[in-house]
Design an enzyme around this catalytic site. Sequence first.
Site, PDB file in Angstrom:
ATOM      1  N   ASP A  57       0.859  -1.176   0.000  1.00 17.39           N
ATOM      2  CA  ASP A  57       0.000   0.000   0.000  1.00 17.39           C
ATOM      3  C   ASP A  57       0.900   1.233   0.000  1.00 17.39           C
ATOM      4  O   ASP A  57       1.589   1.513   0.987  1.00 17.39           O
ATOM      5  CB  ASP A  57      -0.897  -0.028   1.239  1.00 17.39           C
ATOM      6  CG  ASP A  57      -1.927   1.091   1.269  1.00 17.39           C
ATOM      7  OD1 ASP A  57      -1.746   2.088   0.552  1.00 17.39           O
ATOM      8  OD2 ASP A  57      -2.904   0.968   2.043  1.00 17.39           O
ATOM      9  N   HIS A  58       0.871   1.988  -1.106  1.00 11.94           N
ATOM     10  CA  HIS A  58       1.795   3.107  -1.262  1.00 11.94           C
ATOM     11  C   HIS A  58       1.478   4.269  -0.326  1.00 11.94           C
ATOM     12  O   HIS A  58       2.288   5.175  -0.157  1.00 11.94           O
ATOM     13  CB  HIS A  58       1.774   3.593  -2.717  1.00 11.94           C
ATOM     14  CG  HIS A  58       3.061   4.234  -3.157  1.00 11.94           C
ATOM     15  ND1 HIS A  58       4.210   4.205  -2.408  1.00 11.94           N
ATOM     16  CD2 HIS A  58       3.367   4.929  -4.277  1.00 11.94           C
ATOM     17  CE1 HIS A  58       5.181   4.838  -3.043  1.00 11.94           C
ATOM     18  NE2 HIS A  58       4.689   5.305  -4.174  1.00 11.94           N
ATOM     19  N   ARG A  59       0.301   4.253   0.305  1.00 14.17           N
ATOM     20  CA  ARG A  59      -0.006   5.280   1.301  1.00 14.17           C
ATOM     21  C   ARG A  59       0.835   5.084   2.558  1.00 14.17           C
ATOM     22  O   ARG A  59       1.068   6.024   3.319  1.00 14.17           O
ATOM     23  CB  ARG A  59      -1.492   5.235   1.685  1.00 14.17           C
ATOM     24  CG  ARG A  59      -2.461   5.512   0.545  1.00 14.17           C
ATOM     25  CD  ARG A  59      -3.896   5.251   1.003  1.00 14.17           C
ATOM     26  NE  ARG A  59      -4.074   3.877   1.468  1.00 14.17           N
ATOM     27  CZ  ARG A  59      -5.183   3.443   2.075  1.00 14.17           C
ATOM     28  NH1 ARG A  59      -6.188   4.283   2.298  1.00 14.17           N
ATOM     29  NH2 ARG A  59      -5.277   2.192   2.459  1.00 14.17           N
TER      30      ARG A  59
END
Length: 485
Positions: free
Chosen positions: A454-456
């Site tokens: 998850d790039h967040r």
Amino acid sequence: MASKEILVPDLGDFKDVAVIEVLVKPGDSVQVDTPLLTLETEKATMDVPSTDAGVIEKLHVAKDAKVSSGSPIATLRLADDANAATAAEPAAPAAAPKATAKPAAPSAAAAAAAVPSGAAAKVAAAAPVAAAPSAPKPAATATTAATAATAATAAAAAPATPIATQVLPPISEDGFARAHAGPSVRRFARELGVDLGRVKGTGQKGRVTDDDVKAFVKSLMVPGAGAGATGDAAAGAGALPKVNVPDFSQFGAIEIKPLGRVQRISGARLHASWVNLPHVTQFDEADVTELEQTRKALKANADTAGIKLTTLAFIVRACVRALQQFPIFNSSIDASGENLVFKHYIHIGFAADTPNGLLVPVIRDADRKDIYEIARALGELSAKARSGKLTGAEMQGGSFTISSLGGIGGTAFTPIINAPEVAILGVSRASMKPVYLDDAFVPRMILPLSLSYDHRVIDGANGARFTSYLAKTLADARGLTEAVP
């Protein structure tokens, strides 16, 4: 005569689970593992088997009831007493059919593979009412680890002339759970891909009915509509572009088969993960030459102890080390979306290939297990998954997931994150490759790794550090076999 109460087994954190089908009645004879009823949670549909053999004296549950762990299901006259009663008092002719096992109670696996009935039949019936070329779940996604197969339309035989429609809004699990609707309506809504939280109920006390679900789908057939059915002006505002599904029969012969239960239930969750989590996949390779040599050397001892020592056991052990080194990969974003929840436990989920689809059993406290304990847990949970005997608790609480396709093939893939986790590791088939070492090419066993995150939460630098550390750990086979401190 001795009687025994059959209770609902441990359901983990699930409470007030819906009973969607009762498979026996008073007077029925049952054996150990005979299915008694079917429960439906947000994650799966499962049969509850009998723990003893005997005759059902009394049922304590009915369809649409709510049960929790330990709730009474039925009172059972145990087999020995049932046989003694039969010998002492011959049964009346009319009672004879009740003394045999009920043949019309199929298992969950059989029901999933059967020709459409019940809710599946309702899906087909709903398509003409909605006048939609496709009234299924949200758009299909390629599935991996916790995944099911590609989603398909339940009403493929629609008019050849395309109709301008809106896509069904993605299902919000929280809203779906709070909706005032019965189990059969919930199952119907899931098969159509309808978010019950957006449907206005017209039944008694605002209860959502089948007709309300059909009306909601029909309202979306008109561009700009849909808000009126829910009172939410933005019901379709953020909808994704719709995939045009033609009448395939115009091109040749076709056959329509219903999706299995696992596919129907997991499809919406996978779609939600793919749409809501910005996925990035990092590819890397690990030299597992020494690991494979070590595994083969330990195999005889493991076999003697009744343990199947697979490469996956070493991968799980290596992932534990990597998660301890990079705890952000063992975290989740909280419900507000503003905080990270760091878990002080490591529960590793792994994709298990079963006749009913891919399931994700969870090895709890994997950081407290040595390589043999992990291998034993993998074998036991895999066997239970294939036989359909996994409990809800055994599929809950995972903090990181591994999807291994090494036994099948492939060089790389992009696994979908098993939300609310923030990362998932995909493993493909290891192969012998020439590697340049010490001024010469030497044969080495190379294992492909595919890490989706998850790039967040995780940036590319941390993603690369994680796979590099994991590859280094897998190369140190001796370290993976050390005792857990």
